[in-house]
Design a protein around this motif. Structure first.
Motif, mmCIF file in Angstrom:
data_model
loop_
_atom_site.group_PDB
_atom_site.id
_atom_site.type_symbol
_atom_site.label_atom_id
_atom_site.label_comp_id
_atom_site.label_asym_id
_atom_site.label_seq_id
_atom_site.Cartn_x
_atom_site.Cartn_y
_atom_site.Cartn_z
ATOM 1 N N PHE A 154 0.845 -1.206 0.000
ATOM 2 C CA PHE A 154 0.000 0.000 0.000
ATOM 3 C C PHE A 154 0.876 1.251 0.000
ATOM 4 N N ASP A 155 1.986 1.188 0.734
ATOM 5 C CA ASP A 155 2.884 2.342 0.843
ATOM 6 C C ASP A 155 3.646 2.603 -0.456
ATOM 7 N N VAL A 156 3.983 1.535 -1.201
ATOM 8 C CA VAL A 156 4.798 1.705 -2.411
ATOM 9 C C VAL A 156 3.941 1.764 -3.679
ATOM 10 N N ARG A 157 2.655 2.051 -3.524
ATOM 11 C CA ARG A 157 1.821 2.245 -4.716
ATOM 12 C C ARG A 157 2.429 3.309 -5.629
ATOM 13 N N SER A 158 2.124 3.200 -6.893
ATOM 14 C CA SER A 158 2.623 4.199 -7.841
ATOM 15 C C SER A 158 1.986 5.553 -7.557
ATOM 16 N N ARG A 159 2.567 6.589 -8.115
ATOM 17 C CA ARG A 159 2.046 7.945 -7.914
ATOM 18 C C ARG A 159 0.603 8.043 -8.393
ATOM 19 N N GLN A 161 -1.574 5.596 -8.664
ATOM 20 C CA GLN A 161 -2.450 4.818 -7.778
ATOM 21 C C GLN A 161 -2.794 5.599 -6.518
ATOM 22 N N LYS A 162 -1.804 6.289 -5.966
ATOM 23 C CA LYS A 162 -2.071 7.104 -4.777
ATOM 24 C C LYS A 162 -2.994 8.262 -5.118
ATOM 25 N N LYS A 163 -2.731 8.883 -6.274
ATOM 26 C CA LYS A 163 -3.545 10.023 -6.719
ATOM 27 C C LYS A 163 -5.004 9.605 -6.898
ATOM 28 N N ASN A 164 -5.212 8.407 -7.438
ATOM 29 C CA ASN A 164 -6.572 7.917 -7.706
ATOM 30 C C ASN A 164 -7.147 7.096 -6.558
ATOM 31 N N ASN A 165 -6.422 7.097 -5.425
ATOM 32 C CA ASN A 165 -6.861 6.393 -4.216
ATOM 33 C C ASN A 165 -7.210 4.926 -4.486
ATOM 34 N N ILE A 166 -6.319 4.260 -5.217
ATOM 35 C CA ILE A 166 -6.493 2.827 -5.462
ATOM 36 C C ILE A 166 -6.214 2.092 -4.156
ATOM 37 N N ASN A 167 -7.222 1.398 -3.628
ATOM 38 C CA ASN A 167 -7.084 0.862 -2.271
ATOM 39 C C ASN A 167 -7.543 -0.582 -2.110
ATOM 40 N N LYS A 168 -7.797 -1.295 -3.215
ATOM 41 C CA LYS A 168 -8.271 -2.669 -3.094
ATOM 42 C C LYS A 168 -7.091 -3.645 -3.046
ATOM 43 N N PHE A 169 -7.219 -4.622 -2.157
ATOM 44 C CA PHE A 169 -6.190 -5.638 -1.958
ATOM 45 C C PHE A 169 -6.844 -6.999 -2.090
ATOM 46 N N PHE A 170 -6.358 -7.807 -3.046
ATOM 47 C CA PHE A 170 -6.942 -9.125 -3.299
ATOM 48 C C PHE A 170 -6.301 -10.172 -2.399
ATOM 49 N N ILE A 171 -7.152 -11.014 -1.802
ATOM 50 C CA ILE A 171 -6.679 -12.118 -0.962
ATOM 51 C C ILE A 171 -7.204 -13.422 -1.538
ATOM 52 N N SER A 172 -6.296 -14.304 -1.864
ATOM 53 C CA SER A 172 -6.709 -15.620 -2.339
ATOM 54 C C SER A 172 -7.459 -16.354 -1.234
ATOM 55 N N GLU A 173 -8.507 -17.042 -1.617
ATOM 56 C CA GLU A 173 -9.264 -17.816 -0.629
ATOM 57 C C GLU A 173 -8.464 -18.998 -0.099
ATOM 58 N N GLU A 174 -7.266 -19.219 -0.670
ATOM 59 C CA GLU A 174 -6.365 -20.265 -0.174
ATOM 60 C C GLU A 174 -5.549 -19.795 1.029
ATOM 61 N N PHE A 202 -9.481 -14.210 -10.945
ATOM 62 C CA PHE A 202 -9.214 -12.788 -10.688
ATOM 63 C C PHE A 202 -9.139 -12.021 -12.014
ATOM 64 N N ASP A 203 -9.760 -10.820 -12.063
ATOM 65 C CA ASP A 203 -9.858 -10.077 -13.330
ATOM 66 C C ASP A 203 -8.781 -9.007 -13.500
ATOM 67 N N PHE A 204 -7.871 -8.883 -12.509
ATOM 68 C CA PHE A 204 -6.737 -7.952 -12.601
ATOM 69 C C PHE A 204 -7.204 -6.515 -12.878
ATOM 70 N N SER A 205 -8.253 -6.128 -12.204
ATOM 71 C CA SER A 205 -8.795 -4.772 -12.349
ATOM 72 C C SER A 205 -7.779 -3.740 -11.889
ATOM 73 N N THR A 206 -7.814 -2.591 -12.505
ATOM 74 C CA THR A 206 -6.917 -1.499 -12.118
ATOM 75 C C THR A 206 -7.315 -0.873 -10.783
ATOM 76 N N GLU A 207 -8.387 -1.367 -10.170
ATOM 77 C CA GLU A 207 -8.791 -0.867 -8.854
ATOM 78 C C GLU A 207 -7.922 -1.447 -7.734
ATOM 79 N N PHE A 208 -7.063 -2.435 -8.092
ATOM 80 C CA PHE A 208 -6.258 -3.128 -7.093
ATOM 81 C C PHE A 208 -4.813 -2.632 -7.105
ATOM 82 N N PHE A 209 -4.227 -2.520 -5.909
ATOM 83 C CA PHE A 209 -2.801 -2.177 -5.805
ATOM 84 C C PHE A 209 -1.955 -3.398 -5.465
ATOM 85 N N GLY A 210 -2.581 -4.431 -4.895
ATOM 86 C CA GLY A 210 -1.808 -5.580 -4.459
ATOM 87 C C GLY A 210 -2.645 -6.828 -4.280
ATOM 88 N N ALA A 211 -1.957 -7.945 -4.074
ATOM 89 C CA ALA A 211 -2.611 -9.231 -3.853
ATOM 90 C C ALA A 211 -1.716 -10.095 -2.991
#
Length: 949
Positions: A154-159, A161-174, A202-211
């Protein structure tokens, strides 16, 4: 004299010495001293309601009988915890050795080179097994390491991503269930939205910053994550992988797949289960993220003479610089456990680890084949050590428990079986017979094991690891024993001399408290074993919670937080949950005094709070009027005050009750940092001063050893209205009826070492714990008086007394060209570890002797400090070639043919008579931190790899 009384052994000064010390400080009695130290309105009016003190012999019998209530089943539960074999040479020479477990965090590198090398080995092991570029010196457990990975990404998001408040984090159900729970706790306050799902869809949406992915999955399925990580990278999504470190001896490491972070636990590298901990988590990432990496990193540098030296790299903990802007509040590691895990790799080497991994996988494959032969469906298409079987769970469970075996039961017709390093062919035969019996079939005895890999060939590891000499030369017990001893001799620990660190309470870790940690019926219980198999643990933990409730004056306790910083965070999250239950979702302001420890604002920020700093007065006390003004100003949004008591500067502030009342009147809660609880026990308590929640450092006040920087335990105790919000666990429920999600991975945190604090309180009893506090205060005031006239004490109470610690003013010595660091390094020549340097006030020393030190040791320390003061007086601003600036002095310096110093060798190494009897030699001269930061090397490497061009 009651020679069987534990207090006699724990408390340093004898009665005759106490009288002598009282005379020195000008007090007739201990009661007079305490009356002059604590405000009368917060003194407890009656003794603590604790059971009578046991003798050491009685406690030994008691803890053995209690341990017999724990049932020693074979556990194939898995879920991130696996029985491991502790090599006896490591158990005897590290785990049970005070030379290793009583050491402090290696801030003073010159007297910690052994520990630093052992941790560097650990970092190297992690880097090479994971295929990453940099690793830290361990974290607390896998669940919290995963949360730190999320925070880093979350801290190392791109500029953008931070500007657009990209804040979704994907967690595998595994993901492991306990890891998911910790991620849920940590995500919401910092504004991260979790999305849990199947990684294959997973659809790799641009709304996500990490997984984050689990490798292998929670029930053993091995996936090839290469395509997932590649697609994620194309969409600016960085991926963390939680990986089983032993599997990486056989499977392709996540680093080679392109992972941004790899994390997990090293528990199965020779660390006991311990009902959940302590275990050393590992955390590895890319070099470009090193400034955002949580915790500590050990790095290679050079000393004054240009020789190789080790030290804590990037060692100014980020929360002390960034305060409320910090991304992590990590203030400790699991050093003792990481040393053991690293030494396990040294002992076995790459060939040994491959052998263990191959054997384990072969046994698992054999088990899967045999179960299929008797007609059962095994559903994992690729696996390492865990399989999933379709069967009648009710029948299997009954037969398994009759055979003293635990599996993990996913649902009514599905069982997960995780094998481990201790599993044999006989064990596999027994498992097969249980399933055969449950399914009314006959099993054939297994005599040979399968050599076939049960995962895709493209996932077989092809890269080498652990190729450095250190992992390829100490494979006999004799060699490893000598290597461990060689490192131990380089470190100054409590078994050598007093460590007078202010705020860190380096007290005796009594052998009678430590011994049960080696008992199999305590250290070999799986944290998710059924409760009726852990009755000894349940009784011990429940009793310890009750003891801590009595000591703090509170109504409830959770032992789940496995460090002081975790305790801070837990306390704030409980306060947050309480406010939300009242409909006060907007209450998010935390008032924090400017003198507070750096973890306080960092923890508040992690809990989603807005930090408002309050002023302190010239005498170090909280500015009550400034506090009142800010509490009123923010009364509509006030969440809490974070306060340390006695204060960080070592004084019982008389306005404490007024301070807590101000907060309550304005709708807030009071969180008390328990770092200085060693000055409260039996005399006052957090409830009496008006706090609502406090964390306790069991590794300080309650005698768990520091272990070179960990393990730590940071339980929180809370008032009645906060009890419903104490944290739970998704596998075994804990906490209150409105419990917050998990703070750490195991239900009761680092349960094994809670035995130490349980023993400490049980053997001291009410009178003993109170006397310990009194003597801690006496010892501190004795040092204060002995050093009076040589050093000024920066702060004192209203009647001129210190609490259990004091701050010495060292800033005027700059006029002589002497910095506080010079004093710290010179103390090494006198055989002492430095007190706390430049905290809470830059350019000062904070001293805390604890109750465990006797008069002779206190006098030795004071003599050393007075001698150093004379050396300072003899210095001049222009003179840079003096005994202080050149300290510490090594044996190599003293025995060199050439001596180009304007003082004698005797003045350098033997300035006082007592030193000759027990000389401790620093093995390197001053470590060059600036050089190390310019040439950051954090793994074992030949000297050419870190020499500056």
């Amino acid at each position: 004299m009651k020679t069987d009384a534990f207090a006699l052994r724990h408390i340093g000064p004898r009665e005759s010495e106490i009288q002598q010390m009282l005379k020195t400080i000008g007090a007739e009695t201990i009661d007079q001293l305490i009356n002059e130290t604590l405000p009368d309105n917060i003194r407890l009016k009656k003794p603590l309601d604790l059971d009578p003190a046991m003798t050491e012999y009685e406690y030994s019998n008691h803890i053995q009988q209690l341990g017999n209530k724990n049932k020693m089943f074979q556990s194939y539960i898995g879920l991130g915890y696996n029985q491991a074999i502790i090599p006896a040479v490591i158990q005897r020479n590290i785990f049970e050795n005070p030379g290793w477990y009583t050491a402090y965090t290696p801030y003073q590198a010159e007297i910690a080179q052994g520990r630093l090398e052992a941790i560097l080995n650990f970092q190297t092991m992690v880097i090479e097994l994971t295929g990453m570029e940099i690793a830290n010196a361990s974290l607390l457990d896998e669940g919290t390491a995963a949360a730190e990975a999320m925070a880093l990404l979350f801290d190392v998001r791109s500029r953008d991503q931070k500007k657009n408040n990209i804040n979704k984090f994907f967690i595998s159900e595994e993901i492991l269930p306990q890891t998911l729970s910790v991620l849920q706790t940590r995500s919401a306050p910092i504004g991260v939205e979790l999305v849990i799902g199947n990684h294959e869809n997973f659809d790799f949406s641009t709304e996500f910053f990490g997984a984050i992915l689990q490798y292998p999955g929670k029930f053993g399925q091995v996936y090839d994550y290469s395509d997932f990580i590649a697609k994620a990278k194309n969409n600016e999504i960085k991926v963390a992988v939680a990986a089983d470190i032993l599997s990486l001896a056989k499977l392709t490491p996540p680093g080679e797949m392109g992972a941004a972070v790899v994390l997990g636990t090293t528990q199965r590298f020779g660390i006991p289960l311990g009902y959940g901990g302590p275990h050393a988590a590992y955390f590895a990432t890319k070099d470009e993220y090193k400034r955002s990496m949580p915790g500590r990193i050990i790095g290679v540098t050079i000393d004054t003479d240009g020789n190789r030296a080790l030290r804590m790299a990037l060692q100014t903990r980020e929360q002390h610089i960034k305060r409320d802007k910090a991304t992590s509040n990590i203030c400790t590691a699991q050093v003792l456990l990481s040393v053991m895990a690293g030494m396990y790799a040294v002992y076995h080497g790459p060939k040994g680890l491959r052998y263990i991994a191959n054997k384990l996988h072969a046994l698992t494959a054999t088990l899967a084949n045999e179960l299929q032969k008797i007609g059962l469906q095994q559903t994992n298409t690729a696996f390492f050590d865990t399989i999933v079987v379709k069967t009648d769970v009710k029948k299997v469970k009954e037969i398994a428990e009759n055979n003293e075996i635990n599996f993990y039961y996913i649902n009514e017709n599905t069982v997960s079986i995780s094998l481990n390093e201790t599993t044999s062919i006989a064990d596999v035969n027994k498992i097969v017979s249980i399933f055969a019996s449950a399914n009314n079939t006959q099993a054939t005895a297994i005599e040979t094991i399968s050599e076939t890999n049960h995962f895709p060939s493209n996932l077989a590891r092809t890269s080498g690891f652990l190729e450095h000499d250190i992992f390829n030369k100490h494979h006999s017990e004799t060699d490893l024993m000598r290597y461990i001893k060689k490192l131990e001799r380089k470190d100054l620990s409590l078994n050598h001399s007093m460590i007078s660190l202010g705020s860190c309470t380096m007290k005796l870790n009594a052998a009678s408290e430590m011994l049960p940690l080696s008992y199999a019926n305590w250290n070999n219980i799986h944290p998710f074993a059924p409760l009726d198999q852990a009755q000894g643990y349940q009784e011990m933990l429940s009793k310890l919670e009750q003891q801590l409730n009595v000591i703090t004056g509170f109504a409830g306790t959770t032992l789940q937080p496995n460090s002081g910083a975790q305790g801070e965070y837990a306390g704030l999250m409980v306060i947050r949950a309480y406010h939300q239950s009242c409909g006060d979702h907007h209450r998010n302001v935390a008032l924090i005094p400017s003198s507070a420890h750096g973890t306080n604002p960092a923890s508040a920020a992690m809990a989603g709070m807005k930090v408002i700093v309050t002023k302190t007065l010239e005498n170090g006390n909280i500015d009550v009027e400034d506090l009142r003004e800010k509490a009123i100003q923010h009364k509509d949004d006030l969440s809490c005050l974070m306060i340390t008591y006695p204060s960080t500067h070592g004084v019982f502030e008389s306005a404490i009750c007024e301070i807590t009342q101000i907060i309550h009147e304005n709708g807030g809660q009071v969180y008390m940092d328990g770092a200085n609880m060693n000055a409260q026990v039996g005399l006052t308590n957090p409830a009496t001063i008006g706090a609502d929640v406090c964390h306790l450092n069991l590794h300080k006040t309650f005698s768990i050893p520091h272990g070179g920087g960990g393990p730590g335990v940071g339980p929180i105790c809370v008032a009645k209205h906060l009890v419903p919000f104490l944290p739970t666990n998704p596998v075994i429920a804990t906490g209150g009826e409105h419990a917050i999600s998990a703070i750490s991975a195991a239900p009761w945190g680092s349960a094994l070492v809670c035995l130490i604090s349980y023993g400490y309180i049980s053997m001291l009893g009410a009178e003993g714990v109170t006397k310990s506090t009194e003597i801690a205060i006496l010892n501190a005031n004795y040092i204060k008086e002995k050093l009076n006239g040589h050093y000024d004490t920066l702060y004192s109470g209203e009647m001129g007394r210190a609490a259990h610690e004091m701050i010495l003013e060292c800033r005027p010595f700059k006029q002589k060209g002497i910095e506080v660091t010079d004093i710290a390094k010179r103390l090494m020549d006198y055989g002492f570890h430095a007190p706390t340097v430049s905290f809470p006030v830059a350019g000062t020393l904070m001293i805390e002797p604890t109750e465990s030190e006797n008069l002779e040791e206190l006098d030795r320390f004071c003599d050393a400090m007075i001698s150093i003061r004379k050396e300072i007086e003899a210095s001049t601003l222009e003179d840079k070639n003096n005994v202080l600036k050149n300290s510490p002095h090594t044996l190599a310096m003293l025995t060199a043919d050439v001596w180009n110093f304007p003082y004698t060798r005797e003045q350098a190494a033997f300035p006082l008579e007592y030193i000759a009897e027990n000389k401790f030699w620093p093995t390197v001269r001053r470590a060059d931190d600036a050089y190390g930061d310019r040439n950051l090397v954090c793994s074992c490497a030949p000297i050419e790899a870190y020499m500056e061009n």
